[in-house]
Design an enzyme around this catalytic site. Structure first.
Site, short mmCIF file in Angstrom:
data_model
loop_
_atom_site.label_atom_id
_atom_site.label_comp_id
_atom_site.label_asym_id
_atom_site.label_seq_id
_atom_site.Cartn_x
_atom_site.Cartn_y
_atom_site.Cartn_z
N TYR A 141 0.82 -1.22 0.00
CA TYR A 141 0.00 0.00 0.00
C TYR A 141 0.85 1.27 0.00
O TYR A 141 0.44 2.30 -0.52
CB TYR A 141 -0.89 0.04 1.25
CG TYR A 141 -2.14 -0.80 1.17
CD1 TYR A 141 -2.08 -2.18 1.13
CD2 TYR A 141 -3.40 -0.20 1.15
CE1 TYR A 141 -3.24 -2.94 1.09
CE2 TYR A 141 -4.55 -0.95 1.11
CZ TYR A 141 -4.46 -2.33 1.08
OH TYR A 141 -5.60 -3.08 1.04
N LYS A 186 3.75 -15.26 3.05
CA LYS A 186 3.97 -15.96 1.78
C LYS A 186 5.48 -16.14 1.66
O LYS A 186 6.12 -15.69 0.70
CB LYS A 186 3.37 -15.13 0.63
CG LYS A 186 3.39 -15.79 -0.74
CD LYS A 186 2.39 -16.92 -0.90
CE LYS A 186 2.58 -17.59 -2.26
NZ LYS A 186 1.78 -18.82 -2.41
N ASP A 219 -2.14 -18.50 1.07
CA ASP A 219 -3.12 -19.23 0.24
C ASP A 219 -3.76 -20.34 1.06
O ASP A 219 -4.99 -20.52 1.04
CB ASP A 219 -2.48 -19.75 -1.06
CG ASP A 219 -1.10 -20.37 -0.87
OD1 ASP A 219 -0.60 -20.37 0.28
OD2 ASP A 219 -0.52 -20.85 -1.86
N ASP A 243 -6.26 -7.32 4.57
CA ASP A 243 -7.42 -6.73 3.89
C ASP A 243 -8.27 -7.84 3.25
O ASP A 243 -9.48 -7.90 3.45
CB ASP A 243 -6.92 -5.76 2.81
CG ASP A 243 -8.08 -5.13 2.04
OD1 ASP A 243 -9.05 -4.71 2.69
OD2 ASP A 243 -8.01 -5.07 0.80
N ASP A 247 -12.27 -9.64 4.58
CA ASP A 247 -13.52 -9.70 3.81
C ASP A 247 -14.00 -11.14 3.74
O ASP A 247 -15.20 -11.42 3.83
CB ASP A 247 -13.34 -9.14 2.38
CG ASP A 247 -13.63 -7.64 2.29
OD1 ASP A 247 -13.43 -6.94 3.31
OD2 ASP A 247 -14.03 -7.16 1.21
C1 IPM Z 1 -10.39 -1.42 4.00
C2 IPM Z 1 -10.47 -0.92 2.60
C3 IPM Z 1 -9.28 0.00 2.29
C4 IPM Z 1 -8.02 -0.86 2.37
C5 IPM Z 1 -9.32 0.75 0.97
C6 IPM Z 1 -10.59 1.54 0.80
C7 IPM Z 1 -8.14 1.67 0.83
O1 IPM Z 1 -10.57 -1.94 1.69
O2 IPM Z 1 -10.31 -0.61 4.93
O3 IPM Z 1 -10.45 -2.64 4.21
O4 IPM Z 1 -7.68 -1.56 1.42
O5 IPM Z 1 -7.36 -0.80 3.41
MN MN Z 2 -10.89 -3.89 2.65
#
Ligand code: IPM
Ligand code: MN
Ligand code: NAD
Length: 372
Positions: A141, A186, A219, A243, A247
């Site tokens: 990032y 990784k 993975d 990240d 999710d």
């Molecule tokens: C999160 C989001 C952010 C990230 C984006 C919007 C920059 O996906 O907070 O999880 O990748 O950190």
């Molecule tokens: Mn995110």
């Protein structure tokens, strides 16, 4: 107590869920007497539209002067032009970096009433209670970027110090829980991951020998998170892996609209935000789930303001609403954003008022003579 909080509603559903966070703070003031002085500021697409910057100077200054920062979400199709020189997400990334928020805590604890809402079978979900500690200010990032017409580059860079400090945070957290720490990397491919592995092993061996350390390749970790999620306690990992895995982990809980997060540094204000994004598909329709935002307020109460009882109060109210089916459509409920948040506020009110009531008078019992 009195606290100053900067509110950053952002874009898409951000302003809708932030409005509910504000109502929660007002309700808590009314019920507990704590004063939350709030300042609304611009970030993301809304800030680009208004002043041409994703993180305006007065927004950052306000955050720095606050005890804590609450954020809705940033981004959306309006600002998605790949040719654009400035993107909403840059505002959030700059904010995390400027405030030194290197440790992002993302707890995942599926509610039994929602097991049906997860794509996973219920027996896999029983006992799941994990926290992902995502490194938040390094890695891909924030490395050097090159973007040419036919070539682009994102550099992944980590220093020993950046790894040590987040691993220590995660290890301390694991020690306060079930004493299991999982490093996800990784290392079979990436030099940065080999450094993560070496440093993590050193830190745990030297400072946290009481912890059980497990190491997984990312993975395989993505698979283990689905096949044996209850085995995990604290997972520590680099920025991008964290990240993605969170999710995925949101699906254990049943919806993206349920997971809160806390981003913490060594000093200064913490940043609290749902892990989900601006959900452009839901924006303006009063149907986004406000619970991740309300639970982020709970994390703020606990971690930045020291109001642990109040944090538990908010969490219990959200859980009670989930049990009662008072939820938005993503969880199969009939409610809109506002209505679901109102149900939480009502339960908080009932609990606090219930606690205040004097205990019912007991009938006077006749004195009993005790003979020995
Ligand atoms: C999160 C989001 C952010 C990230 C984006 C919007 C920059 O996906 O907070 O999880 O990748 O950190
Ligand atoms: Mn995110
Ligand atoms: P998203 O998280 O916004 O949405 C993914 C899916 O989850 C969608 O189906 C959405 O409807 C659902 N969802 C998200 N929040 C929900 C909620 N509160 N209630 C019910 N359902 C919810 O991810 P995306 O669509 O990939 O990204 C949209 C925009 O958000 C992008 O511009 C992205 O950069 C941005 N984003 C911002 C943040 C942030 O500000 N922290 C985080 C992630 C993504």
């Amino acid at each position: 107590m009195q606290a100053t909080i900067t509110l950053l509603p952002g874009d898409g559903i951000g302003p809708e869920i932030m409005a509910e966070a504000e109502r929660l703070l007002h309700a808590l003031t009314h019920l507990t007497g704590h004063v939350f002085q709030t300042h609304r500021r611009l970030i993301g697409g809304a800030a680009i539209d208004a002043v041409g910057q994703a993180l305006p100077g007065n927004t950052l200054a306000s955050c720095r002067q606050s005890d804590a920062v609450l954020l809705g979400a940033v981004g959306g199709p309006k600002w998605d032009d790949p040719e654009a020189s400035i993107r909403p997400e840059q505002g959030l990334l700059q904010l995390r970096q400027q405030l030194g928020l290197y440790a992002n805590l993302r707890p995942v604890k599926p509610h039994p009433s929602l097991f049906e809402h997860s794509p996973l079978r219920s027996e896999r979900l029983a006992g799941v209670d994990l926290v992902v500690v995502r490194e938040l200010t390094g890695g891909l990032y924030f490395g050097r970027k090159i973007a040419l017409q036919d070539m682009a580059e994102d550099v992944c860079r980590y220093s020993r110090e950046e790894i040590e400090r987040v691993v220590r945070q995660a290890a301390r957290l694991a020690r306060s829980r079930r004493s299991r720490l999982t490093l996800v990397d990784k290392a079979n491919v990436l030099a940065t991951s080999r450094l993560w592995r070496r440093v993590t092993q050193e830190v745990v061996r030297a400072e946290f020998p009481d912890l059980e350390l497990e190491i997984l390749l990312v993975d395989a970790a993505a698979m283990h998170l689905l096949s044996r999620p209850a085995d995990f306690d604290v997972i520590v990992t680099e920025n991008l892996f964290g990240d993605i895995l969170t999710d995925e982990a949101a699906m254990l809980a049943g919806s993206m609209g349920l997971l809160p997060s806390a981003s913490l540094g060594d000093s200064g204000p913490g940043l609290y935000e749902p892990i989900h994004g601006s959900a452009p598909d839901l924006a303006g329709r009063d149907c986004a789930n406000p619970f991740a935002m309300l639970l982020s307020v709970a994390m703020m109460l606990e971690h930045s303001l020291g109001l642990v009882d109040e944090a538990r109060l908010v969490e219990s109210a959200v859980h009670a609403c989930i049990t009662a089916g008072q939820t938005t459509a993503d969880l199969g409920g009939p409610m809109g954003t506002r209505e679901a948040a109102s149900a939480v506020l009502e339960r908080i009110g009932e609990t606090v008022v219930g606690r205040r009531k004097p205990a019912p008078a007991r009938p006077i019992e006749p004195a009993v003579a005790v003979s020995t």
